[in-house]
Design an enzyme around this catalytic site. Sequence first.
Site, mmCIF file in Angstrom:
data_model
loop_
_atom_site.group_PDB
_atom_site.id
_atom_site.type_symbol
_atom_site.label_atom_id
_atom_site.label_comp_id
_atom_site.label_asym_id
_atom_site.label_seq_id
_atom_site.Cartn_x
_atom_site.Cartn_y
_atom_site.Cartn_z
ATOM 1 N N SER A 7 38.288 39.676 49.881
ATOM 2 C CA SER A 7 39.270 40.716 49.615
ATOM 3 C C SER A 7 38.586 41.983 49.117
ATOM 4 C CB SER A 7 40.271 40.226 48.570
ATOM 5 O OG SER A 7 41.153 41.260 48.230
ATOM 6 N N ASP A 34 43.917 44.821 51.161
ATOM 7 C CA ASP A 34 45.206 44.926 50.482
ATOM 8 C C ASP A 34 45.693 46.365 50.481
ATOM 9 O OD1 ASP A 34 45.733 42.224 49.617
ATOM 10 O OD2 ASP A 34 44.068 42.443 48.208
ATOM 11 N N PHE A 142 47.561 43.501 41.409
ATOM 12 C CA PHE A 142 46.311 43.701 40.695
ATOM 13 C C PHE A 142 45.391 42.511 40.936
ATOM 14 C CE2 PHE A 142 49.547 46.036 38.393
ATOM 15 C CZ PHE A 142 48.957 47.274 38.213
ATOM 16 N N GLY A 143 44.094 42.754 40.979
ATOM 17 C CA GLY A 143 43.120 41.683 41.121
ATOM 18 C C GLY A 143 42.796 41.052 39.783
ATOM 19 N N GLY A 144 42.074 39.924 39.829
ATOM 20 C CA GLY A 144 41.551 39.303 38.624
ATOM 21 C C GLY A 144 42.513 38.428 37.847
ATOM 22 N N GLY A 175 44.689 34.869 45.628
ATOM 23 C CA GLY A 175 44.971 35.023 44.205
ATOM 24 C C GLY A 175 44.275 33.971 43.361
ATOM 25 N N GLY A 176 43.269 34.386 42.612
ATOM 26 C CA GLY A 176 42.562 33.448 41.744
ATOM 27 C C GLY A 176 41.757 32.402 42.492
ATOM 28 N N GLY A 196 38.524 37.563 46.028
ATOM 29 C CA GLY A 196 37.949 38.830 45.633
ATOM 30 C C GLY A 196 36.847 38.709 44.610
ATOM 31 N N SER A 197 37.216 38.713 43.334
ATOM 32 C CA SER A 197 36.221 38.823 42.264
ATOM 33 C C SER A 197 35.241 37.662 42.248
ATOM 34 C CB SER A 197 36.917 38.942 40.905
ATOM 35 O OG SER A 197 37.807 37.861 40.700
#
Length: 220
Positions: A7, A34, A142-144, A175-176, A196-197
């Site tokens: 992401s 996104d 929001f990410g994270g 997500g997560g 993502g992260s």
Amino acid sequence: MTKVSPSMLSADFSRLGEEVRRVESAGADWIHIDVMDGMFVPNITIGPVVIESIRPLTGLPFDVHLMIEDPLRYLDSFAEAGADILTVHAEAGGDVRGAMDRIHELGLKAGISLNPDTPVDVLEPFLPLADLVLVMTVQPGFGGQAFRESGIPKIAWLSRWAETSGQDLDISVDGGINRDTGRRCAEAGATVLAAGSSLFRLQDMTSEIALWKTFGARKG
């Protein structure tokens, strides 16, 4: 085998082109992008101009997640910018079925997504039109955020639906997602992991992506 779709929301936006090349060289299957409009979710990210600017840098499919109200208004612009998959939300205003039909008319794959608090059976009217379902395991915007376990039974339900109907359906989860949650999602039936992260914080994500791709082989 499970597809991995990093992401770009977690990428370094000051060097976005380099980040695109990095995920491709690391073995990513798709690139997850996104799009947020500040209305459907309380955040604003990127639009067609940015997607168009990075499109020449890779041949990987652009998996574009439209977190926007009334998405039918913008589908042509995102198609022209270089999207390969356009995913709209079941909760979005406007004509969601019409949006999915238009995505197919544009020659792209159509996805449908749902938020964590939305029951999975809300998707039933849209599933015959879907090439992909995106299960959100965080509240979009929001990410994270931390992974929400309620996504696992939704993935399993969708996997059973696809098997029963005989429809070729990708089930993506966003997500997560990390090594643990990604494995459990794949075991439940997810075919695409959008993360993502947990990937972008790694200096070299190659071995991690290679590991995640094996998760799908363990289903059943």
